[in-house]
Design a protein around this motif. Structure first.
Motif, PDB file in Angstrom:
ATOM      1  N   GLY A 229      13.046  15.946  13.320  1.00 36.06           N
ATOM      2  CA  GLY A 229      12.292  17.034  13.938  1.00 36.06           C
ATOM      3  C   GLY A 229      12.060  18.240  13.042  1.00 36.06           C
ATOM      4  N   TRP A 230      12.063  18.011  11.726  1.00 35.79           N
ATOM      5  CA  TRP A 230      11.828  19.112  10.800  1.00 35.79           C
ATOM      6  C   TRP A 230      10.431  19.684  11.009  1.00 35.79           C
ATOM      7  CZ3 TRP A 230      13.620  15.195   6.689  1.00 35.79           C
ATOM      8  CH2 TRP A 230      15.020  15.133   6.677  1.00 35.79           C
ATOM      9  N   LEU A 231      10.213  20.895  10.548  1.00 35.09           N
ATOM     10  CA  LEU A 231       8.917  21.553  10.649  1.00 35.09           C
ATOM     11  C   LEU A 231       7.846  20.770   9.891  1.00 35.09           C
ATOM     12  CD1 LEU A 231       7.165  24.074  11.356  1.00 35.09           C
ATOM     13  CD2 LEU A 231       7.908  25.021   9.152  1.00 35.09           C
ATOM     14  N   TRP A 232       8.186  20.340   8.669  1.00 37.97           N
ATOM     15  CA  TRP A 232       7.207  19.674   7.799  1.00 37.97           C
ATOM     16  C   TRP A 232       7.941  18.678   6.912  1.00 37.97           C
ATOM     17  CZ3 TRP A 232       5.549  18.451   2.925  1.00 37.97           C
ATOM     18  CH2 TRP A 232       4.175  18.241   2.731  1.00 37.97           C
ATOM     19  N   ILE A 233       7.344  17.529   6.717  1.00 45.33           N
ATOM     20  CA  ILE A 233       7.904  16.527   5.793  1.00 45.33           C
ATOM     21  C   ILE A 233       6.734  15.762   5.192  1.00 45.33           C
ATOM     22  CG2 ILE A 233       8.294  14.925   7.734  1.00 45.33           C
ATOM     23  CD1 ILE A 233      10.453  14.886   4.615  1.00 45.33           C
ATOM     24  N   GLY A 234       6.754  15.622   3.875  1.00 44.95           N
ATOM     25  CA  GLY A 234       5.668  14.878   3.262  1.00 44.95           C
ATOM     26  C   GLY A 234       5.834  14.767   1.764  1.00 44.95           C
ATOM     27  N   PHE A 235       4.783  14.270   1.149  1.00 42.22           N
ATOM     28  CA  PHE A 235       4.791  13.982  -0.280  1.00 42.22           C
ATOM     29  C   PHE A 235       3.691  14.738  -1.003  1.00 42.22           C
ATOM     30  CE2 PHE A 235       6.826  10.423   1.739  1.00 42.22           C
ATOM     31  CZ  PHE A 235       7.868  10.124   0.881  1.00 42.22           C
ATOM     32  N   TYR A 236       4.000  15.130  -2.215  1.00 42.48           N
ATOM     33  CA  TYR A 236       3.007  15.612  -3.167  1.00 42.48           C
ATOM     34  C   TYR A 236       3.021  14.635  -4.334  1.00 42.48           C
ATOM     35  CZ  TYR A 236       2.334  20.088  -0.847  1.00 42.48           C
ATOM     36  OH  TYR A 236       2.005  21.072   0.058  1.00 42.48           O
ATOM     37  N   LEU A 237       1.849  14.193  -4.758  1.00 40.23           N
ATOM     38  CA  LEU A 237       1.723  13.219  -5.836  1.00 40.23           C
ATOM     39  C   LEU A 237       1.277  13.900  -7.114  1.00 40.23           C
ATOM     40  CD1 LEU A 237      -0.204  10.568  -3.712  1.00 40.23           C
ATOM     41  CD2 LEU A 237       2.261  10.704  -4.107  1.00 40.23           C
ATOM     42  N   VAL A 238       1.863  13.504  -8.234  1.00 42.49           N
ATOM     43  CA  VAL A 238       1.474  14.056  -9.532  1.00 42.49           C
ATOM     44  C   VAL A 238       0.134  13.446  -9.920  1.00 42.49           C
ATOM     45  CG1 VAL A 238       2.057  14.245 -11.976  1.00 42.49           C
ATOM     46  CG2 VAL A 238       3.870  14.408 -10.248  1.00 42.49           C
TER      47      VAL A 238
ATOM     48  N   GLU B   5       0.831  -1.208   0.000  1.00 48.15           N
ATOM     49  CA  GLU B   5       0.000   0.000   0.000  1.00 48.15           C
ATOM     50  C   GLU B   5       0.863   1.254   0.000  1.00 48.15           C
ATOM     51  OE1 GLU B   5      -2.612   2.672  -0.392  1.00 48.15           O
ATOM     52  OE2 GLU B   5      -3.270   0.577  -0.476  1.00 48.15           O
ATOM     53  N   LEU B   6       0.821   2.002  -1.100  1.00 49.30           N
ATOM     54  CA  LEU B   6       1.645   3.193  -1.266  1.00 49.30           C
ATOM     55  C   LEU B   6       1.380   4.234  -0.187  1.00 49.30           C
ATOM     56  CD1 LEU B   6       3.699   4.871  -2.905  1.00 49.30           C
ATOM     57  CD2 LEU B   6       1.758   5.695  -4.262  1.00 49.30           C
ATOM     58  N   VAL B   7       0.133   4.526   0.099  1.00 52.38           N
ATOM     59  CA  VAL B   7      -0.196   5.572   1.076  1.00 52.38           C
ATOM     60  C   VAL B   7       0.394   5.223   2.449  1.00 52.38           C
ATOM     61  CG1 VAL B   7      -2.072   6.711   2.335  1.00 52.38           C
ATOM     62  CG2 VAL B   7      -2.228   6.401  -0.141  1.00 52.38           C
ATOM     63  N   ALA B   8       0.302   3.969   2.843  1.00 48.76           N
ATOM     64  CA  ALA B   8       0.872   3.543   4.124  1.00 48.76           C
ATOM     65  C   ALA B   8       2.387   3.753   4.126  1.00 48.76           C
ATOM     66  CB  ALA B   8       0.533   2.078   4.389  1.00 48.76           C
ATOM     67  N   ASN B   9       3.034   3.413   3.028  1.00 45.08           N
ATOM     68  CA  ASN B   9       4.483   3.552   2.953  1.00 45.08           C
ATOM     69  C   ASN B   9       4.923   5.016   2.945  1.00 45.08           C
ATOM     70  OD1 ASN B   9       4.966   0.803   3.043  1.00 45.08           O
ATOM     71  ND2 ASN B   9       4.799   0.577   0.833  1.00 45.08           N
ATOM     72  N   LEU B  10       4.192   5.860   2.228  1.00 45.01           N
ATOM     73  CA  LEU B  10       4.506   7.292   2.228  1.00 45.01           C
ATOM     74  C   LEU B  10       4.326   7.866   3.632  1.00 45.01           C
ATOM     75  CD1 LEU B  10       2.738   8.450  -1.081  1.00 45.01           C
ATOM     76  CD2 LEU B  10       5.163   7.911  -0.745  1.00 45.01           C
ATOM     77  N   ALA B  11       3.247   7.477   4.295  1.00 37.72           N
ATOM     78  CA  ALA B  11       2.963   7.973   5.642  1.00 37.72           C
ATOM     79  C   ALA B  11       4.046   7.545   6.631  1.00 37.72           C
ATOM     80  CB  ALA B  11       1.587   7.479   6.100  1.00 37.72           C
ATOM     81  N   ASN B  12       4.437   6.280   6.576  1.00 42.65           N
ATOM     82  CA  ASN B  12       5.464   5.802   7.497  1.00 42.65           C
ATOM     83  C   ASN B  12       6.820   6.430   7.224  1.00 42.65           C
ATOM     84  OD1 ASN B  12       4.310   4.225   9.485  1.00 42.65           O
ATOM     85  ND2 ASN B  12       4.255   2.399   8.210  1.00 42.65           N
ATOM     86  N   MET B  13       7.164   6.637   5.958  1.00 45.33           N
ATOM     87  CA  MET B  13       8.439   7.265   5.655  1.00 45.33           C
ATOM     88  C   MET B  13       8.445   8.707   6.171  1.00 45.33           C
ATOM     89  SD  MET B  13      10.562   7.692   2.079  1.00 45.33           S
ATOM     90  CE  MET B  13      10.855   5.941   1.870  1.00 45.33           C
ATOM     91  N   ALA B  14       7.368   9.435   5.940  1.00 44.75           N
ATOM     92  CA  ALA B  14       7.281  10.816   6.432  1.00 44.75           C
ATOM     93  C   ALA B  14       7.366  10.850   7.958  1.00 44.75           C
ATOM     94  CB  ALA B  14       5.991  11.475   5.937  1.00 44.75           C
TER      95      ALA B  14
END
Length: 158
Positions: free
Chosen positions: A49-58, A32-41
């Motif tokens: 401890g960065w302010l923000w980390i995440g993904f934007y999908l095309v 599941e891609l969403v689960a993997n993106l969420a766990n990596m972030a």
């Protein structure tokens, strides 16, 4: 692997070296891609401890907000706009020591001072970008680029 992260101190490279196998283990066998993106972030946010980390999908010729950790974010970004849209357009990692000096920077959070955006490229096309923002100037460097590019290469996009 148990969903338990071992946070370590040390140099930036040492922190990434300890985090890399943990993230690999989190992704292993999970389709599941969403689960993997969420766990990596989440793992990156916990470690650094960065302010923000995440993904934007095309999606349909724009970047659409995906899983992230941090304050609320811009939902859609056009190609060539801001750091994320420019990274997508150039298919290249961008390191921005001071976001106020980046032409056309999109201020999703006024607390963001520096940023790195890493494109996720599959079959010669950008399918997503990993975006990290810091509340401090000049946070990101070539070490971050090297390891974040390695990390996004582990992601499987269908």
């Amino acid at each position: 692997m148990a969903e338990d992260l071992q946070i370590i101190a040390g140099t930036k490279a040492e922190q990434y070296e300890a985090l890399l196998p943990q993230i690999k283990a989190l992704l292993e066998g999970e389709p599941e891609l969403v689960a993997n993106l969420a766990n990596m972030a989440a793992a990156l946010k916990e470690q650094f401890g960065w302010l923000w980390i995440g993904f934007y999908l095309v999606k349909n010729d724009e970047l659409v907000l995906g899983p992230f950790q941090g304050p609320v974010a811009c939902t859609r970004i056009r190609k060539g706009r801001g750091v994320c849209g420019t990274s997508w357009q150039k298919a290249a990692t961008l390191i921005v020591p001071d976001v106020e000096k980046f032409p056309g920077h999109i201020a999703c959070s006024s607390a963001s001072k520096s940023e790195i955006v890493v494109p996720v490229i599959r079959n010669g096309e950008v399918v997503a970008v990993l975006d990290a923002d810091s509340a401090a100037l000049d946070t990101f460097d070539a070490t971050d680029q090297q390891y974040l590019e390695r990390l996004v290469s582990l992601l499987v996009f269908a």
